[in-house]
Each structure stands twice: as C-alpha cells, then as structure tokens.
Design a protein around this motif. Structure first.
Motif, PDB file in Angstrom:
ATOM      1  N   UNK A  22     -13.598  -0.758   0.856  1.00 38.10           N
ATOM      2  CA  UNK A  22     -12.937  -0.922  -0.448  1.00 38.10           C
ATOM      3  C   UNK A  22     -12.370   0.407  -0.931  1.00 38.10           C
ATOM      4  N   UNK A  23     -11.916   0.401  -2.171  1.00 38.58           N
ATOM      5  CA  UNK A  23     -11.326   1.576  -2.848  1.00 38.58           C
ATOM      6  C   UNK A  23      -9.969   1.965  -2.258  1.00 38.58           C
ATOM      7  N   UNK A  24      -9.413   1.122  -1.381  1.00 37.20           N
ATOM      8  CA  UNK A  24      -8.166   1.487  -0.723  1.00 37.20           C
ATOM      9  C   UNK A  24      -6.964   0.763  -1.318  1.00 37.20           C
ATOM     10  N   UNK A  25      -5.816   1.019  -0.707  1.00 40.83           N
ATOM     11  CA  UNK A  25      -4.585   0.359  -1.147  1.00 40.83           C
ATOM     12  C   UNK A  25      -3.843  -0.196   0.070  1.00 40.83           C
ATOM     13  N   UNK A  26      -3.004  -1.191  -0.199  1.00 37.99           N
ATOM     14  CA  UNK A  26      -2.122  -1.728   0.836  1.00 37.99           C
ATOM     15  C   UNK A  26      -0.691  -1.660   0.302  1.00 37.99           C
ATOM     16  N   UNK A  27       0.217  -1.238   1.189  1.00 41.44           N
ATOM     17  CA  UNK A  27       1.622  -1.054   0.791  1.00 41.44           C
ATOM     18  C   UNK A  27       2.468  -2.127   1.440  1.00 41.44           C
ATOM     19  N   UNK A  28       3.320  -2.750   0.649  1.00 40.96           N
ATOM     20  CA  UNK A  28       4.239  -3.750   1.179  1.00 40.96           C
ATOM     21  C   UNK A  28       5.628  -3.121   1.276  1.00 40.96           C
ATOM     22  N   UNK A  29       6.073  -2.799   2.485  1.00 38.48           N
ATOM     23  CA  UNK A  29       7.372  -2.124   2.614  1.00 38.48           C
ATOM     24  C   UNK A  29       8.552  -3.028   2.257  1.00 38.48           C
ATOM     25  N   UNK A  30       8.320  -4.339   2.167  1.00 36.62           N
ATOM     26  CA  UNK A  30       9.417  -5.243   1.830  1.00 36.62           C
ATOM     27  C   UNK A  30       9.862  -5.084   0.374  1.00 36.62           C
ATOM     28  N   UNK A  31       8.913  -4.641  -0.480  1.00 30.59           N
ATOM     29  CA  UNK A  31       9.302  -4.453  -1.889  1.00 30.59           C
ATOM     30  C   UNK A  31       8.903  -3.084  -2.434  1.00 30.59           C
TER      31      UNK A  31
END
Lengths: 171, 152
Positions: free
Chosen positions: B104-113
């Motif tokens: 946990x404590x992480x992030x996910x990046x969506x390159x589509x937006x």
C-alpha cells in the motif's frame, strides 16, 4: 496616503518573499557520480542508483545555522557522460528520478533525454520546469535513479558518470 | 590488533544489517513481470531502497500512430516532461509491504489521461494481483486483475 503606499509595498514584498520560498539560494552539485549497470543487460529500461547523503552542514558550509531548512529545491542541470572513450550508441533514452524510503515521499522524475543521438558521449538532459524536490533534502538520504533504456540486449557491464546541479533555497 | 579488529567488525555488522533491512522475501514476491487484464502492456516490478516500483517493459502498441515514433508520456501534466518515453515509465510507485499479502501507500499512473491515483496491491495467489486504484477512499475505486508473466 504615503502610509498606505508604504504599507502596500511592504505587504507586497512580504508576499513575494513568502511565495518565492524566501531565504538564501545556493547551488548543490553532485559531480562525477559513478553508475554501473551490471550485465547481462536486456533491451528496455535498466535502473542504476546512487544514494545521496544529505548533509546540510557540508552543503551550506559557513552559511549553515542550527535549524536551517531547505525550502526549495529544483534540478537545474543534468549531464551523463560515457566513460573509457565509449559512447551511448545502443541507449535509447535516459531518465533521472528521485526516490526515498520515506513512505510519505513519492518518486519524482526530474530530467530526461529522449532520444539519445547516435555517437553521443556526453548527454545533456532536459530538466523539468515544474518538479521540485525540497522534501528530499529534509531526509537523511535519498536515491538518485538513472534509467538507461537500451535498444538491444548487452552482454557487458555499462558504466557512466553524471553531474547534477540542484538550486536550493534555504532559511 | 584489537584496535583494528573491533572497528572492522562494527563496519561488517553495519553492512550486513543494512543489507538485511532491505531484504524481505515475503515482500519481494511482488517483484517480477505482470500483465494487466487488458493485455496491452507488461509491467516489471522492482525494488528501489525499501519500496517497490513498476515500469512498462512491453507495450502492445509501442508506436504513436500520428508520429510513427515510440510513444511518449504525452499526457503528463508537466509540459516539460511530455517527451519522456512511455516504455520504461514507472506507472506503479512507492509501494510499501504491509503484511498479509498487501502492498500500500503507492500510486498508479494512467498514461491515457495523465492521472495518478492512490493504489493498493493484494496478492491473491503467487501469480495473481488485485490492483485497486482509487481517489480518496479505497471504496471509491476500481480493481484490475494482473497475472504474472513468468509463472512460478
């Protein structure tokens, strides 16, 4: 009327100082930082990292005072040099990031070069105009990560050196 | 002789302890190459310091149709970083192992937006991850199932 003008001018100066992070500025340079990617290396991004120990006494020298804090930090330049008369043929791009073990700090990308032109042995990276890193200078240490993206597999090790200049504001 | 042996032993112990602190076989199970359910990318999870990061190592469509060049992070909110290559981009960042098969404590990046979301990862078995991205609270999010590419 004069009082009002003086008050307005003083208020404006205070706000400008606060918005600009305030305090003094200095350049913190990391020179000849050695990175080695141990082969065999595979096509795609391969990370190398260097641990930066934050020592404000050493960075600020005579200007250091108890309780001083870094209020602003931005990467101003990043160069990556090949060693042993090699060049970066076979490298598609470089990306420089910062990372920390502190769960409250997020990794940040600060600079990149894409593509790396054939024959390049001294890569001058583009640095972000927006990303700041002052929170990293409140840590005891952080990681400077360089990702070299290879265009094809490489059996050998890959070594390079980097120069990085940060502009720090402190007070 | 003792003058030299004691400091040398201290340095050795410190080195071993430092290495031990960053080694956690249970947490390290997250490392490897994973494929999201849409099959459009592969993400390699690695460790930097004590945290875990995942980057694109394969894209089903690596070329930007409009330019004929390899895709870049064109939706990055920082205009000066839009030309960072998408292949190699770390879309999972800063995950800390919390025990009980959860990071946990992480992030996910969506390159589509170009958006970044809070994220938790649950390993449901050795080769399957539930990746939950959310804004604010975990209940308001979406879960995707990722499969390990090299089955253990």
């Amino acid at each position: 009327m004069k009082k009002l003008i003086r008050f307005t001018a003083a208020l404006a100066l205070t706000l400008m100082s606060a918005c600009g992070g305030g305090g003094e500025k200095t350049t913190y340079s990391l020179k000849d930082v050695a990175f080695t990617l141990e082969g065999p290396l595979f096509e795609g991004p391969n990370p190398a990292q260097y641990t930066v120990a934050v020592d404000l006494k050493a960075i600020l020298g005579d200007r250091y005072a108890e309780g001083v804090k870094v209020t602003g930090a931005s990467l101003k330049s990043a160069h990556i040099r090949a060693v042993d008369s090699a060049n970066f043929d076979g490298v598609g791009s470089f990306v420089v990031s910062l990372a920390s073990d502190n769960p409250d700090l997020q990794m940040k990308e600060l600079a990149f070069l894409n593509p790396v032109k054939p024959g390049t042995s001294d890569a001058v990276l583009s640095v972000s105009n927006e990303v700041t890193a002052e929170e990293y200078f409140a840590e005891k240490q952080f990681y400077l990560v360089v990702d070299a993206s290879l265009l094809k597999d490489l059996e050998a090790n890959m070594s390079f050196k980097g120069d990085f200049d940060f502009e720090l504001s402190y007070k | 002789m003792k003058k030299f042996i004691v400091p040398m032993l201290l340095v050795l112990v410190a080195g071993v302890l430092t290495a031990f602190v960053h080694q956690n076989p249970e947490a390290d199970r997250l490392m490897g190459v994973w494929e999201p359910s849409n099959g459009r990318a592969r993400v390699k999870v690695e460790k930097i310091g004590a945290k875990y990061y995942g980057k694109f190592v394969w894209l089903k469509e690596p070329i930007e149709p409009t330019t004929g060049q390899p895709k870049t992070d064109k939706n990055n909110p920082d205009p000066s970083m839009k030309n960072v290559p998408l292949k190699g981009y770390r879309m999972l960042k800063d995950f800390v192992y919390k025990g009980n098969n959860e990071w946990a404590d992480g992030t996910i990046y969506d390159p589509l937006n170009g958006s970044t979301y809070s994220c938790t990862i649950k390993m449901t078995n050795a080769n399957t991850l539930d990746i939950r991205g959310y804004i604010g609270v975990s209940a308001l999010g979406r879960t995707d199932v990722w499969k390990r590419m090299i089955v253990k």
